[in-house]
Each structure stands twice: as structure tokens, then as C-alpha cells.
Scaffold this motif. Structure first.
Motif, mmCIF file in Angstrom:
data_model
loop_
_atom_site.group_PDB
_atom_site.id
_atom_site.type_symbol
_atom_site.label_atom_id
_atom_site.label_comp_id
_atom_site.label_asym_id
_atom_site.label_seq_id
_atom_site.Cartn_x
_atom_site.Cartn_y
_atom_site.Cartn_z
ATOM 1 N N LYS A 48 30.481 66.913 -78.646
ATOM 2 C CA LYS A 48 29.087 66.907 -79.088
ATOM 3 C C LYS A 48 28.726 68.246 -79.717
ATOM 4 O O LYS A 48 28.068 68.294 -80.752
ATOM 5 N N ALA A 49 29.165 69.348 -79.105
ATOM 6 C CA ALA A 49 28.893 70.666 -79.661
ATOM 7 C C ALA A 49 29.554 70.813 -81.034
ATOM 8 O O ALA A 49 28.940 71.329 -81.984
ATOM 9 N N PHE A 50 30.786 70.358 -81.154
ATOM 10 C CA PHE A 50 31.503 70.404 -82.429
ATOM 11 C C PHE A 50 30.762 69.597 -83.488
ATOM 12 O O PHE A 50 30.561 70.049 -84.614
ATOM 13 N N LEU A 51 30.330 68.397 -83.103
ATOM 14 C CA LEU A 51 29.614 67.523 -84.024
ATOM 15 C C LEU A 51 28.283 68.142 -84.451
ATOM 16 O O LEU A 51 27.911 68.077 -85.627
ATOM 17 N N ASP A 52 27.580 68.755 -83.514
ATOM 18 C CA ASP A 52 26.306 69.405 -83.833
ATOM 19 C C ASP A 52 26.491 70.517 -84.873
ATOM 20 O O ASP A 52 25.686 70.659 -85.793
ATOM 21 N N VAL A 53 27.566 71.310 -84.724
ATOM 22 C CA VAL A 53 27.845 72.387 -85.669
ATOM 23 C C VAL A 53 28.126 71.814 -87.062
ATOM 24 O O VAL A 53 27.576 72.287 -88.064
ATOM 25 N N LYS A 107 37.066 63.558 -90.445
ATOM 26 C CA LYS A 107 38.496 63.712 -90.119
ATOM 27 C C LYS A 107 38.694 64.742 -89.013
ATOM 28 O O LYS A 107 39.496 64.533 -88.098
ATOM 29 N N ASP A 108 37.972 65.866 -89.105
ATOM 30 C CA ASP A 108 38.080 66.904 -88.080
ATOM 31 C C ASP A 108 37.612 66.384 -86.722
ATOM 32 O O ASP A 108 38.222 66.689 -85.690
ATOM 33 N N LEU A 109 36.542 65.600 -86.728
ATOM 34 C CA LEU A 109 36.031 65.017 -85.486
ATOM 35 C C LEU A 109 37.066 64.075 -84.874
ATOM 36 O O LEU A 109 37.326 64.129 -83.666
ATOM 37 N N GLN A 110 37.666 63.232 -85.698
ATOM 38 C CA GLN A 110 38.687 62.300 -85.198
ATOM 39 C C GLN A 110 39.868 63.061 -84.604
ATOM 40 O O GLN A 110 40.374 62.708 -83.538
ATOM 41 N N ALA A 111 40.300 64.119 -85.287
ATOM 42 C CA ALA A 111 41.422 64.918 -84.786
ATOM 43 C C ALA A 111 41.060 65.585 -83.462
ATOM 44 O O ALA A 111 41.867 65.614 -82.525
ATOM 45 N N LYS A 112 39.839 66.099 -83.376
ATOM 46 C CA LYS A 112 39.396 66.756 -82.139
ATOM 47 C C LYS A 112 39.317 65.743 -80.993
ATOM 48 O O LYS A 112 39.704 66.050 -79.867
#
Length: 167
Positions: A48-53, A107-112
Motif C-alpha cells: 500500500k505504501a509503495f502504491l501510494d508513492v 509492472k513494478d507493483l506486480q513484481a513487488k
């Protein structure tokens, strides 16, 4: 001949029932177990933090492009056709950049997510396998799956949670 067919059908039924009883079936509430795992809670928070950024970065770029578009629209009558054409090309380029940012963020979200949830899924699967072997279950089905047609077997949710050390 008719008696033989009835006898054969009865034997098949008895064999089928005894085979079905020999199989031990259990269900497990996978989502309940997953949501109780501290590792999943931490992974959800990190994602969630990654997505928010990423969303903030995209919003900042989108807001800047929107402001520039409004400025160009207001100034368009005062500019030459060549200047307006150049501005249109610039806006198209900005739109393409924003779209690329969105695609890269996805793509970055999927990888994370893959990196974060891979070990959690393995841990859960190992616990389910260990519980199944320890209790002699031949099948453990997800209690929440739409394909579940029979749910009178033992529920392994508590045993899997115990195996994982969670309540």
C-alpha cells in the motif's frame, strides 16, 4: 439378466460409498488464515505504501500536465499555428509519458507483490501439506472456493493456524 444388472449396480454403489468414506476430506478458510498471518499484514502495508508513492508521482505529473494544458488553451488564440502545433505535440508527449508511468507502476507493483507474497504462499502451502499428512487428509479444499460442493468434512483452519503459530 435384469437381476444381474440390479446386483451389479448395487455392488458398484457399495464400492463407491466405501471408497468415498475412505477418503478424508477437510476444508480450510484460506483467506481467514492468510489475513491472520503477520507476514501478509506487513506485505499488505508495504505494498500500500509503495502504491501510494507511485500514485502520488503520477498525480503530480498529471496535475502539471493539466495546468500546462489549461495554460496552452488560454494562450492558443494569441499564438501562431506553428506554436500551437508544437504545443499540441508537447501535450501528446506528456500524455504518452503519463501512460508509460502508469504502465511501469503497474509492472513494478506486480513484481513487488510477487516478491512479497511468494514466501507467504510457500509457508502457507507447506503448513497445509504438513497438517494434511499429520491428520491423514487426502484432500483439503478452500472453504471459500466456488467449486466447493461438499463441506461436511473436518475444517483444518485451526490446525493450519496453530501450525503457523497464529490465532
Amino acid at each position: 439378466m435384469k437381476k444381474l444388472s440390479v446386483l451389479f449396480a448395487a455392488v458398484i454403489m457399495v464400492v463407491s460409498v466405501s471408497m468415498a468414506k475412505a477418503q478424508k476430506l477437510a476444508t480450510v478458510d484460506l483467506m481467514g488464515v492468510l489475513n491472520a498471518m503477520p507476514e501478509k499484514k506487513k506485505a499488505d502495508t508495504d505494498i500500500k505504501a509503495f502504491l501510494d508513492v507511485k500514485q502520488a508521482e503520477i498525480k503530480k505529473k498529471t496535475d502539471a500536465a493539466q495546468a500546462k494544458f489549461q495554460q496552452y488553451q488560454a494562450e492558443a488564440p494569441k499564438k501562431t499555428a506553428d506554436e500551437n502545433t508544437a504545443r499540441e505535440a508537447e501535450m501528446k508527449k506528456l500524455g504518452d509519458e503519463i501512460q508509460q508511468m502508469q504502465e511501469k507502476a503497474q509492472k513494478d507493483l506486480q513484481a513487488k507483490q510477487d516478491v512479497a507474497f511468494g514466501p507467504i504462499e510457500k509457508k502457507l502451502n507447506d503448513a497445509i501439506e504438513k497438517v494434511a499428512k499429520a491428520n491423514g487428509y487426502e484432500f483439503i479444499m478452500d472453504a471459500n472456493a466456488g467449486a466447493l460442493v461438499y463441506k461436511a468434512g473436518a475444517d483444518a483452519t485451526a490446525a493450519v493456524k496453530k501450525e503457523l503459530g497464529i490465532n
